[in-house]
Design a protein around this motif. Structure first.
Motif, short mmCIF file in Angstrom:
data_model
loop_
_atom_site.label_atom_id
_atom_site.label_comp_id
_atom_site.label_asym_id
_atom_site.label_seq_id
_atom_site.Cartn_x
_atom_site.Cartn_y
_atom_site.Cartn_z
N MET A 139 31.67 5.58 39.69
CA MET A 139 32.72 6.60 39.78
C MET A 139 32.39 7.70 40.79
O MET A 139 33.30 8.36 41.32
CB MET A 139 32.97 7.25 38.42
N TRP A 140 31.10 7.92 41.09
CA TRP A 140 30.73 9.09 41.88
C TRP A 140 31.19 9.01 43.34
O TRP A 140 31.75 10.00 43.86
CB TRP A 140 29.23 9.34 41.76
N PRO A 141 31.01 7.88 44.03
CA PRO A 141 31.59 7.79 45.38
C PRO A 141 33.11 7.92 45.36
O PRO A 141 33.70 8.46 46.31
CB PRO A 141 31.16 6.40 45.86
N MET A 142 33.74 7.44 44.29
CA MET A 142 35.20 7.56 44.19
C MET A 142 35.62 9.03 44.11
O MET A 142 36.61 9.44 44.72
CB MET A 142 35.71 6.81 42.95
N LEU A 143 34.86 9.83 43.35
CA LEU A 143 35.20 11.25 43.25
C LEU A 143 34.94 11.97 44.57
O LEU A 143 35.66 12.90 44.93
CB LEU A 143 34.39 11.91 42.13
N VAL A 144 33.92 11.53 45.32
CA VAL A 144 33.65 12.13 46.63
C VAL A 144 34.84 11.89 47.57
O VAL A 144 35.29 12.82 48.25
CB VAL A 144 32.35 11.56 47.24
N VAL A 145 35.34 10.65 47.61
CA VAL A 145 36.44 10.38 48.54
C VAL A 145 37.76 10.98 48.05
O VAL A 145 38.61 11.34 48.87
CB VAL A 145 36.60 8.87 48.81
N ALA A 146 37.93 11.10 46.74
CA ALA A 146 39.16 11.72 46.22
C ALA A 146 39.08 13.24 46.31
O ALA A 146 40.10 13.93 46.24
CB ALA A 146 39.39 11.31 44.76
N GLY A 147 37.86 13.77 46.51
CA GLY A 147 37.63 15.21 46.47
C GLY A 147 38.52 16.06 47.35
O GLY A 147 39.05 17.08 46.90
N PRO A 148 38.74 15.68 48.62
CA PRO A 148 39.60 16.50 49.47
C PRO A 148 41.01 16.67 48.91
O PRO A 148 41.63 17.71 49.11
CB PRO A 148 39.62 15.72 50.80
N ILE A 149 41.50 15.65 48.20
CA ILE A 149 42.85 15.71 47.62
C ILE A 149 42.81 16.40 46.26
O ILE A 149 43.69 17.20 45.92
CB ILE A 149 43.45 14.30 47.51
N LEU A 150 41.78 16.11 45.47
CA LEU A 150 41.62 16.75 44.17
C LEU A 150 41.44 18.26 44.30
O LEU A 150 41.99 19.04 43.53
CB LEU A 150 40.40 16.17 43.44
N GLY A 151 40.64 18.67 45.28
CA GLY A 151 40.27 20.07 45.42
C GLY A 151 38.98 20.36 44.67
O GLY A 151 38.56 19.61 43.78
N GLU A 152 38.32 21.46 45.04
CA GLU A 152 37.06 21.83 44.41
C GLU A 152 37.33 22.41 43.02
O GLU A 152 38.02 23.42 42.88
CB GLU A 152 36.31 22.84 45.29
N ASP A 153 36.74 21.75 42.01
CA ASP A 153 37.01 22.18 40.63
C ASP A 153 36.18 21.32 39.68
O ASP A 153 35.63 20.29 40.08
CB ASP A 153 38.49 21.99 40.30
N THR A 154 36.09 21.75 38.43
CA THR A 154 35.61 20.86 37.36
C THR A 154 36.71 19.86 37.10
O THR A 154 37.87 20.24 36.86
CB THR A 154 35.28 21.65 36.09
N LEU A 155 36.38 18.58 37.15
CA LEU A 155 37.38 17.51 37.08
C LEU A 155 37.45 16.85 35.72
O LEU A 155 38.46 16.23 35.38
CB LEU A 155 37.06 16.45 38.14
N GLY A 156 36.37 16.92 34.95
CA GLY A 156 36.37 16.26 33.65
C GLY A 156 35.02 16.41 32.97
O GLY A 156 34.12 17.12 33.45
N TYR A 157 34.90 15.70 31.84
CA TYR A 157 33.69 15.80 31.03
C TYR A 157 33.36 14.44 30.42
O TYR A 157 34.22 13.58 30.26
CB TYR A 157 33.90 16.79 29.87
N PHE A 158 32.08 14.26 30.06
CA PHE A 158 31.65 13.19 29.18
C PHE A 158 31.41 13.81 27.80
O PHE A 158 30.75 14.85 27.71
CB PHE A 158 30.34 12.55 29.65
N PHE A 159 31.91 13.17 26.75
CA PHE A 159 31.54 13.52 25.38
C PHE A 159 30.72 12.37 24.83
O PHE A 159 31.22 11.25 24.70
CB PHE A 159 32.78 13.72 24.51
N ASP A 160 29.43 12.63 24.52
CA ASP A 160 28.59 11.54 24.03
C ASP A 160 28.75 11.34 22.53
O ASP A 160 29.61 11.98 21.89
CB ASP A 160 27.12 11.77 24.42
N SER A 161 27.94 10.45 21.95
CA SER A 161 28.10 10.09 20.55
C SER A 161 27.75 11.24 19.60
O SER A 161 28.09 11.19 18.42
CB SER A 161 27.23 8.87 20.21
N ASN A 162 27.10 12.28 20.11
CA ASN A 162 26.83 13.50 19.33
C ASN A 162 27.83 14.61 19.64
O ASN A 162 27.64 15.75 19.24
CB ASN A 162 25.41 13.99 19.61
N ASN A 163 28.88 14.24 20.40
CA ASN A 163 29.94 15.17 20.80
C ASN A 163 29.42 16.28 21.72
O ASN A 163 30.00 17.36 21.80
CB ASN A 163 30.64 15.78 19.58
N ILE A 164 28.31 16.00 22.41
CA ILE A 164 27.80 16.94 23.41
C ILE A 164 28.50 16.66 24.74
O ILE A 164 28.61 15.51 25.16
CB ILE A 164 26.28 16.79 23.57
#
Length: 284
Positions: free
Chosen positions: A129-154
């Motif tokens: 996913m990381w190269p995909m976010l790099v190439v989508a970045g110029p269109i997405l804009g600089e920002d927090t884009l999302g999160y991972f929630f693990d099995s402990n809800n962290i």
């Protein structure tokens, strides 16, 4: 699995272990235990974990992966930008080439008079996913884009910033010669289908709750989760589903992501183009 699976709280681990050992009872070698590992992964029920054996195994237990279909770029009117973000996996050299190629397409197609962009994720079956976010970045804009929630809800945050895809502040992929669009914060139509999966779904999640953005097409595959690698003694790898994707509003997924406008394949691009023009006019 018991410590890290995203479904660990829902599994009876006493029964799970008993069934697994029964499945492996006839194994005399590590290779003969491979089918039991596959059995365990299926029993987790997350539909995303998978096993990569150190040595090839013949037999029905380990099916050959299907080759992904090839999607061609869509023709669009001159006032609309278009970029397909395809799946990618492989060596660092391959990932760097992917970033260079897709970013070059964005730069080539960018014009100040564009009313918006079509971001085509159809057929993006995942990978890294990381190269995909790099190439989508110029269109997405600089920002927090999302999160991972693990099995402990962290939760851990992922974002785009100046050519870098970051996880909790650590660089996961980057390009030194990053591109900036001629018009910031463009109107964006995101296209998805049932083959948009895994990391492809992560990009779809990254566009959720972004201003002037709407999605079109069909619901995604339904594995909007994150896998982590665990190496076994012989070099085999269990790619275990350890987290659920959440958008910038902290809304969790882990299932198929429905488009804002469900459409037949032939309707997707014409409707998306029409909406971009309407939204651009309203934005002005």
């Amino acid at each position: 699995m018991q410590a890290n699976s995203i479904n660990r709280a829902a599994i009876n681990w006493v029964d799970f272990k008993k069934n697994l050992l029964a499945e492996a009872s006839g194994a005399k070698t590590i290779e003969q235990a491979y089918p039991a590992v596959v059995f365990a992964i299926v029993a987790l029920g997350d539909k995303h974990s998978f096993f990569v054996p150190a040595r090839p195994v013949k037999g029905p237990e380990l099916p050959t992966p299907k080759q992904p279909p090839i999607y061609l770029d869509e023709p669009v009117p001159g006032d609309i930008g278009y970029i397909r973000i395809p799946w990618v996996v492989g060596s660092q050299e391959k990932l760097d080439a992917y970033i260079t190629s897709v970013q070059a397409q964005i730069k080539e197609r960018d014009k100040r008079e564009l009313k918006g962009w079509l971001v085509d994720l159809r057929g993006n079956m995942g990978g890294n996913m990381w190269p995909m976010l790099v190439v989508a970045g110029p269109i997405l804009g600089e920002d927090t884009l999302g999160y991972f929630f693990d099995s402990n809800n962290i939760k851990t945050a992922w974002r785009y910033e100046k050519g870098k895809a970051l996880l909790d502040g650590d660089v996961q992929a980057e390009t030194a010669n990053y591109y900036t669009l001629k018009s910031a914060q463009p109107v964006v139509a995101v296209l998805t289908d049932t083959l948009t999966a895994s990391s492809g779904e992560a990009v779809a999640v990254a566009f959720k709750a972004r201003k002037h953005t709407r999605s079109f097409g069909a619901g995604t595959c339904g594995v909007s989760t994150c896998n982590s690698s665990f190496y076994l003694s012989d070099g085999s790898i269990i790619w275990l589903t350890t987290a659920v994707l959440a958008d910038r509003r902290l809304v969790p997924y882990g299932h198929s992501i429905a488009p804002d406008e469900p459409l037949k394949p032939t309707e997707v691009v014409p409707r998306a183009v029409r909406w971009i023009r309407e939204e651009y006019k309203a934005k002005k």
